[in-house]
Write a protein that holds these residues in place. Structure first.
Motif, short mmCIF file in Angstrom:
data_model
loop_
_atom_site.label_atom_id
_atom_site.label_comp_id
_atom_site.label_asym_id
_atom_site.label_seq_id
_atom_site.Cartn_x
_atom_site.Cartn_y
_atom_site.Cartn_z
N THR A 1 0.84 0.68 6.81
CA THR A 1 -0.58 1.34 7.66
C THR A 1 -1.89 1.67 6.26
OG1 THR A 1 1.05 2.50 9.61
CG2 THR A 1 -1.22 3.29 8.94
N ILE A 2 -1.35 2.87 5.50
CA ILE A 2 -1.83 2.83 4.74
C ILE A 2 -3.08 1.60 3.75
CG2 ILE A 2 -2.03 3.32 1.84
CD1 ILE A 2 0.31 5.67 2.22
N LYS A 3 -2.17 0.75 3.33
CA LYS A 3 -2.90 -0.70 2.51
C LYS A 3 -3.68 -1.06 4.14
CE LYS A 3 0.44 -2.70 0.30
NZ LYS A 3 2.01 -3.50 -0.09
N TRP A 4 -3.75 -1.11 5.63
CA TRP A 4 -4.13 -1.53 6.82
C TRP A 4 -5.55 -0.75 6.67
CZ3 TRP A 4 -6.32 1.11 11.05
CH2 TRP A 4 -6.89 0.03 12.49
N VAL A 5 -5.92 0.92 6.44
CA VAL A 5 -6.59 1.41 6.90
C VAL A 5 -7.47 1.14 5.16
CG1 VAL A 5 -6.92 3.61 6.02
CG2 VAL A 5 -4.93 3.51 7.48
N ARG A 6 -6.82 1.36 4.02
CA ARG A 6 -8.02 0.85 2.98
C ARG A 6 -8.53 -0.09 3.30
NH1 ARG A 6 -6.57 2.91 -1.37
NH2 ARG A 6 -7.48 1.61 -2.87
N LYS A 7 -8.06 -0.91 3.76
CA LYS A 7 -9.25 -2.92 4.12
C LYS A 7 -9.93 -1.99 5.19
CE LYS A 7 -8.51 -6.93 5.33
NZ LYS A 7 -7.25 -8.55 4.94
N LYS A 8 -9.24 -2.07 6.26
CA LYS A 8 -10.48 -1.29 7.64
C LYS A 8 -11.10 -0.68 7.17
CE LYS A 8 -10.61 -0.52 12.34
NZ LYS A 8 -11.50 -0.98 13.15
N ARG A 9 -11.40 1.03 6.36
CA ARG A 9 -11.88 1.73 6.24
C ARG A 9 -12.79 1.74 5.06
NH1 ARG A 9 -11.32 3.14 10.94
NH2 ARG A 9 -9.51 3.82 12.09
N ARG A 10 -12.77 0.36 4.57
CA ARG A 10 -13.19 0.06 2.80
C ARG A 10 -12.54 1.05 2.16
NH1 ARG A 10 -17.82 -1.64 5.58
NH2 ARG A 10 -16.89 -2.71 7.01
N VAL A 11 -12.21 1.91 1.61
CA VAL A 11 -11.65 2.90 0.56
C VAL A 11 -10.84 2.56 -0.64
CG1 VAL A 11 -11.66 4.75 2.57
CG2 VAL A 11 -9.70 3.79 1.79
N SER A 12 -11.75 3.26 -1.69
CA SER A 12 -10.74 3.20 -2.74
C SER A 12 -9.89 4.09 -3.39
CB SER A 12 -11.93 2.14 -4.12
OG SER A 12 -12.83 3.38 -4.02
N PHE A 13 -10.26 5.56 -2.59
CA PHE A 13 -9.58 6.42 -3.66
C PHE A 13 -7.63 5.91 -3.71
CE2 PHE A 13 -11.09 7.32 0.59
CZ PHE A 13 -9.66 8.17 1.31
N PRO A 14 -7.27 6.54 -3.99
CA PRO A 14 -5.51 6.75 -4.21
C PRO A 14 -5.06 7.61 -3.21
CG PRO A 14 -6.69 7.99 -6.00
CD PRO A 14 -7.31 7.17 -5.28
N MET A 15 -4.00 6.33 -2.38
CA MET A 15 -3.12 7.26 -1.41
C MET A 15 -1.65 7.27 -1.60
SD MET A 15 -5.29 5.57 1.77
CE MET A 15 -7.09 5.98 2.61
N TYR A 16 -1.29 8.49 -1.10
CA TYR A 16 0.00 8.27 -1.66
C TYR A 16 0.89 8.86 -0.22
CZ TYR A 16 -0.90 8.83 -6.35
OH TYR A 16 -1.72 8.86 -7.57
N SER A 17 2.15 8.31 0.48
CA SER A 17 2.83 8.83 1.01
C SER A 17 4.37 9.16 1.19
CB SER A 17 3.06 7.18 2.44
OG SER A 17 3.96 7.19 3.24
#
Length: 150
Positions: A77-93
Motif C-alpha cells: 500500500t505504501i508503494k502504491w500511495v507513493r506512486k499514485k500521490r507522487r511523493v518522495s518522502f520516507p514512509m515507515y510502516s
C-alpha cells in the motif's frame, strides 16, 4: 488536551525500519524531526501529501533535518500511495498500536515537530480535506516552525 500534556516533553523511544534504513529516537538526536501519521483512506491525510512532499523537497538536503512519515498501512500500500500521490518522502510502516502510541492517540493526520534534543515543540491533529488549504497550512505554519528550530 493532549497538546498541553506533551509539548515540552521528550518524544517516546521508538525504532522504525524501511528496507535497510532504521530510524530511532536515539539516532535522530541532533536533528530537527518532522513526524507525520497517515493512512490512505483518510481524506485529510491524502490532502496533505502534496504539501508534505513540497516541504520534504525544500528541507531534505539539510543535514540537521529528518522527515518521517508513519502509517499502519502495509508495504504494498505504501508503494502504491507513493506512486499514485507522487511523493518522495520516507514512509515507515508499523502496527496500529505503535501509531497510536507515537501519535498520542490523536488520530489522523497528526503532525509533530521535535527539536534537536528530541523535545516535542509542535503537535497538531486533523487537517483540511482541500489540498490547496492543506499545502498552505504546511508552508505557512509548519515549515516556519521547522526552520526556526534548524
Amino acid at each position: 488536551m493532549v497538546k498541553d500534556y506533551v509539548l515540552g516533553k521528550l518524544y517516546p523511544e521508538f525504532e522504525l525500519k524501511s528496507g535497510k534504513r532504521i530510524v530511532s529516537a536515539q539516532n535522530l538526536k541532533g536533528k530537527v524531526v518532522f513526524i507525520n501519521f497517515w493512512f490512505d483512506s483518510c481524506p485529510p491525510c491524502r490532502a496533505e501529501m502534496r504539501g508534505l512532499d513540497s516541504l520534504y523537497s525544500i528541507l531534505k538536503d539539510s543535514a540537521a533535518f529528518e522527515f518521517i512519515s508513519i502509517t499502519f498501512e502495509d508495504n504494498p500500500t505504501i508503494k502504491w500511495v507513493r506512486k499514485k500521490r507522487r511523493v518522495s518522502f520516507p514512509m515507515y510502516s508499523t502496527s496500529t498500536q505503535e501509531c497510536q502510541r507515537l501519535s498520542f492517540g490523536c488520530g489522523y493526520p497528526t503532525n509533530i515537530i521535535l527539536d534537536k534534543r528530541g523535545v516535542i515543540r509542535y503537535i497538531n491533529a486533523g487537517g483540511f480535506r482541500d489540498a490547496d488549504k492543506a499545502t498552505q497550512y504546511i508552508m505557512e505554519v509548519i515549515k516556519p516552525k521547522i526552520v526556526e528550530l534548524l
